[in-house]
Write a protein that holds these residues in place. Structure first.
Motif, PDB file in Angstrom:
ATOM      1  N   CYS A  34      -4.081   7.495   5.660  1.00 54.90           N
ATOM      2  CA  CYS A  34      -4.779   6.479   4.877  1.00 54.90           C
ATOM      3  C   CYS A  34      -3.772   5.437   4.397  1.00 54.90           C
ATOM      4  O   CYS A  34      -2.749   5.780   3.797  1.00 54.90           O
ATOM      5  CB  CYS A  34      -5.475   7.121   3.677  1.00 54.90           C
ATOM      6  SG  CYS A  34      -6.286   5.931   2.566  1.00 54.90           S
ATOM      7  N   LEU A  35      -4.046   4.169   4.664  1.00 52.92           N
ATOM      8  CA  LEU A  35      -3.246   3.058   4.153  1.00 52.92           C
ATOM      9  C   LEU A  35      -3.974   2.568   2.907  1.00 52.92           C
ATOM     10  O   LEU A  35      -4.895   1.759   2.985  1.00 52.92           O
ATOM     11  CB  LEU A  35      -3.130   1.963   5.210  1.00 52.92           C
ATOM     12  CG  LEU A  35      -2.163   0.813   4.945  1.00 52.92           C
ATOM     13  CD1 LEU A  35      -0.724   1.311   4.838  1.00 52.92           C
ATOM     14  CD2 LEU A  35      -2.283  -0.242   6.036  1.00 52.92           C
ATOM     15  N   PHE A  87      -6.111   4.417   8.787  1.00 50.55           N
ATOM     16  CA  PHE A  87      -7.281   3.648   8.374  1.00 50.55           C
ATOM     17  C   PHE A  87      -7.024   2.978   7.028  1.00 50.55           C
ATOM     18  O   PHE A  87      -6.285   3.486   6.192  1.00 50.55           O
ATOM     19  CB  PHE A  87      -8.538   4.529   8.312  1.00 50.55           C
ATOM     20  CG  PHE A  87      -8.556   5.578   7.240  1.00 50.55           C
ATOM     21  CD1 PHE A  87      -9.146   5.352   5.999  1.00 50.55           C
ATOM     22  CD2 PHE A  87      -7.994   6.839   7.472  1.00 50.55           C
ATOM     23  CE1 PHE A  87      -9.176   6.327   5.017  1.00 50.55           C
ATOM     24  CE2 PHE A  87      -8.017   7.821   6.501  1.00 50.55           C
ATOM     25  CZ  PHE A  87      -8.601   7.567   5.265  1.00 50.55           C
ATOM     26  N   LEU A  88      -7.651   1.821   6.841  1.00 50.35           N
ATOM     27  CA  LEU A  88      -7.421   1.002   5.653  1.00 50.35           C
ATOM     28  C   LEU A  88      -8.387   1.371   4.532  1.00 50.35           C
ATOM     29  O   LEU A  88      -9.594   1.507   4.749  1.00 50.35           O
ATOM     30  CB  LEU A  88      -7.572  -0.479   5.979  1.00 50.35           C
ATOM     31  CG  LEU A  88      -6.360  -1.193   6.578  1.00 50.35           C
ATOM     32  CD1 LEU A  88      -6.037  -0.635   7.958  1.00 50.35           C
ATOM     33  CD2 LEU A  88      -6.592  -2.696   6.657  1.00 50.35           C
ATOM     34  N   SER A  94       4.660  -7.740   6.290  1.00 49.93           N
ATOM     35  CA  SER A  94       5.468  -6.699   5.652  1.00 49.93           C
ATOM     36  C   SER A  94       4.752  -5.352   5.669  1.00 49.93           C
ATOM     37  O   SER A  94       5.393  -4.300   5.762  1.00 49.93           O
ATOM     38  CB  SER A  94       5.816  -7.099   4.211  1.00 49.93           C
ATOM     39  OG  SER A  94       4.647  -7.207   3.414  1.00 49.93           O
ATOM     40  N   VAL A  95       3.415  -5.376   5.588  1.00 52.78           N
ATOM     41  CA  VAL A  95       2.649  -4.129   5.670  1.00 52.78           C
ATOM     42  C   VAL A  95       2.803  -3.519   7.060  1.00 52.78           C
ATOM     43  O   VAL A  95       3.003  -2.304   7.203  1.00 52.78           O
ATOM     44  CB  VAL A  95       1.163  -4.377   5.351  1.00 52.78           C
ATOM     45  CG1 VAL A  95       0.364  -3.075   5.474  1.00 52.78           C
ATOM     46  CG2 VAL A  95       1.003  -4.957   3.951  1.00 52.78           C
ATOM     47  N   ALA A  96       2.728  -4.357   8.084  1.00 54.73           N
ATOM     48  CA  ALA A  96       2.918  -3.871   9.450  1.00 54.73           C
ATOM     49  C   ALA A  96       4.315  -3.290   9.636  1.00 54.73           C
ATOM     50  O   ALA A  96       4.495  -2.263  10.308  1.00 54.73           O
ATOM     51  CB  ALA A  96       2.674  -5.006  10.448  1.00 54.73           C
ATOM     52  N   ASP A  97       5.304  -3.932   9.026  1.00 58.17           N
ATOM     53  CA  ASP A  97       6.671  -3.406   9.110  1.00 58.17           C
ATOM     54  C   ASP A  97       6.756  -2.003   8.501  1.00 58.17           C
ATOM     55  O   ASP A  97       7.387  -1.102   9.065  1.00 58.17           O
ATOM     56  CB  ASP A  97       7.644  -4.338   8.389  1.00 58.17           C
ATOM     57  CG  ASP A  97       7.839  -5.662   9.116  1.00 58.17           C
ATOM     58  OD1 ASP A  97       7.503  -5.733  10.310  1.00 58.17           O
ATOM     59  OD2 ASP A  97       8.320  -6.617   8.476  1.00 58.17           O
ATOM     60  N   PRO A 140       0.807  -1.218   0.000  1.00 61.48           N
ATOM     61  CA  PRO A 140       0.000   0.000   0.000  1.00 61.48           C
ATOM     62  C   PRO A 140       0.844   1.274   0.000  1.00 61.48           C
ATOM     63  O   PRO A 140       2.059   1.244   0.198  1.00 61.48           O
ATOM     64  CB  PRO A 140      -0.767  -0.117   1.321  1.00 61.48           C
ATOM     65  CG  PRO A 140       0.216  -0.803   2.221  1.00 61.48           C
ATOM     66  CD  PRO A 140       0.949  -1.791   1.351  1.00 61.48           C
ATOM     67  N   ASP A 141       0.155   2.379  -0.201  1.00 61.15           N
ATOM     68  CA  ASP A 141       0.749   3.705  -0.047  1.00 61.15           C
ATOM     69  C   ASP A 141       0.210   4.330   1.231  1.00 61.15           C
ATOM     70  O   ASP A 141      -0.974   4.211   1.550  1.00 61.15           O
ATOM     71  CB  ASP A 141       0.384   4.608  -1.235  1.00 61.15           C
ATOM     72  CG  ASP A 141       0.890   4.058  -2.550  1.00 61.15           C
ATOM     73  OD1 ASP A 141       2.095   3.796  -2.650  1.00 61.15           O
ATOM     74  OD2 ASP A 141       0.076   3.873  -3.472  1.00 61.15           O
ATOM     75  N   LEU A 142       1.077   4.998   1.971  1.00 66.06           N
ATOM     76  CA  LEU A 142       0.662   5.751   3.152  1.00 66.06           C
ATOM     77  C   LEU A 142       0.454   7.203   2.751  1.00 66.06           C
ATOM     78  O   LEU A 142       1.368   7.854   2.245  1.00 66.06           O
ATOM     79  CB  LEU A 142       1.721   5.645   4.245  1.00 66.06           C
ATOM     80  CG  LEU A 142       1.743   4.317   5.019  1.00 66.06           C
ATOM     81  CD1 LEU A 142       3.061   4.144   5.755  1.00 66.06           C
ATOM     82  CD2 LEU A 142       0.572   4.241   5.991  1.00 66.06           C
ATOM     83  N   ILE A 143      -0.764   7.697   2.953  1.00 73.73           N
ATOM     84  CA  ILE A 143      -1.123   9.047   2.531  1.00 73.73           C
ATOM     85  C   ILE A 143      -1.635   9.822   3.740  1.00 73.73           C
ATOM     86  O   ILE A 143      -2.604   9.404   4.392  1.00 73.73           O
ATOM     87  CB  ILE A 143      -2.210   9.020   1.441  1.00 73.73           C
ATOM     88  CG1 ILE A 143      -1.751   8.186   0.242  1.00 73.73           C
ATOM     89  CG2 ILE A 143      -2.577  10.440   1.007  1.00 73.73           C
ATOM     90  CD1 ILE A 143      -2.858   7.904  -0.761  1.00 73.73           C
TER      91      ILE A 143
END
Length: 346
Positions: free
Chosen positions: A23-24, A279-280, A146-149, A12-15
């Motif tokens: 926003c994830l 938030f996802l 990996s997303v949590a990382d 994902p991108d973190l915005i």
């Protein structure tokens, strides 16, 4: 360089939507889950290249599993809901996946039961098929490590609140689990549609639309209820308002569950301004154009929208309710939760 399209869109991108609110944003969130699950099954010797993987899906998981199978040289068979549209059907066909859709039903429970029943029939006829069990198998948590990382590395240190649809529990549950294991202070806030059985709201219903993917009319055995600190139930009308507002304020074009998550995240940020709230957003808004974005000029502004705080799931009211969760209780009476906690403190 990515070796496959699935890997390119899995992360994902973190915005930053506003200070403290992130926003994830995924292209197709369940690709990360499907890739991780298939890779794990191959490494463990539970499946081999060329085997057929089968599962039920209302749409997103079908695409994710088809891409994971394409990446790893597997065959894919999907028992799909009628919500699988023409655009997705064409992609599945070209990717080599086979799709059969159950008969149309306006009842989410009947639709899910028909799909699960059909999967059972397929497994009896083809014992060599491997059922991915996205609703029941904890293997779908693995891909989110990996997303949590990434979240842990890129967001500021300090208290973190994760907000997202409960669904099968894999995305939100996995993120909270791995972040907590890394030492982060994490609150997990789940979102359900009215009518979902997962936390005991099957006695309610949304007259407009069930938001597929974040709830269930059947029991999901891979939802770890003890991971969640608080729950929100949201109706279609408010989730739609959230999706429109998210696009209008940030440019993020996402679906109904992201719209619901955006409203809940705003509320949680206001409730605890010392915490970073992420938030996802599990998919793009393309398949929701008619349901959510058509007539956007008539959608109410979100600034005045707030949940009703209730003591019990028996007190839930549309269009938006929230309550704390008793660990392991299926969302039972929050009043009992407070009593238990008070007794523990005393």
């Amino acid at each position: 360089m990515h070796r496959h399209y699935a890997e390119a869109i899995a992360d994902p991108d973190l915005i930053q939507i506003e200070p403290g609110l992130v926003c994830l944003r995924f292209e197709i969130m369940k690709v990360r889950s499907a890739l991780g699950a298939v890779r794990h099954l191959l490494d463990a010797g539970l499946v081999r290249r060329g085997d057929t993987l089968v599962d039920s899906s209302s749409g997103i998981y079908a695409h994710a599993l088809a891409l994971a199978c394409h990446r790893h040289g597997m065959r894919c068979h999907i028992v799909g809901s009628t919500t699988v549209d023409r655009t997705l059907r064409v992609q599945l066909e070209i990717l080599g996946a086979t799709l059969e859709q159950v008969r149309p039903s306006a009842d989410l429970k009947l639709d899910q039961n028909l799909r699960v029943q059909r999967v059972g029939e397929l497994l009896l006829a083809h014992p060599d098929y491997h059922w991915m069990r996205q609703y029941h198998d904890g293997v779908h948590y693995v891909g989110y490590r990996s997303v949590a990382d990434t979240v842990g590395q890129e967001l500021p240190s300090g208290p973190l609140t994760v907000v997202g649809g409960v669904g099968t529990g894999a995305s939100t549950g996995a993120l909270a689990t791995y972040l907590r294991q890394a030492g982060r202070d994490v609150e997990l806030v789940g979102i359900q549609p009215f009518g979902s059985v997962t936390f005991g709201a099957e006695h309610t219903s949304d007259p407009d639309m069930i938001i597929a993917g974040i709830g269930s009319s059947i029991e999901f055995r891979n939802v770890r209820r003890d991971l969640y600190d608080r729950l929100h139930w949201m109706a279609f009308t408010y989730a739609r308002a959230g999706a429109v507002a998210l696009l209008r304020t940030s440019g993020v074009f996402a679906g109904l569950s992201a719209g619901a998550a955006y409203l809940v995240a705003r509320h949680e940020r206001h409730r605890a301004p010392d915490r970073t709230v992420v938030f996802l957003s599990p998919d793009t808004g393309h398949r929701y154009v008619d349901a959510a974005f058509e007539g956007h000029e008539r959608v109410p502004a979100v600034d005045g929208l707030a949940p009703e705080s209730v003591e019990s799931v028996h007190d839930l009211v549309l269009p938006w309710s929230t309550t704390d969760v008793v660990p392991g209780s299926r969302g039972a009476d929050a009043r009992d939760a407070r009593s238990q906690r008070a007794g523990t403190r005393s």
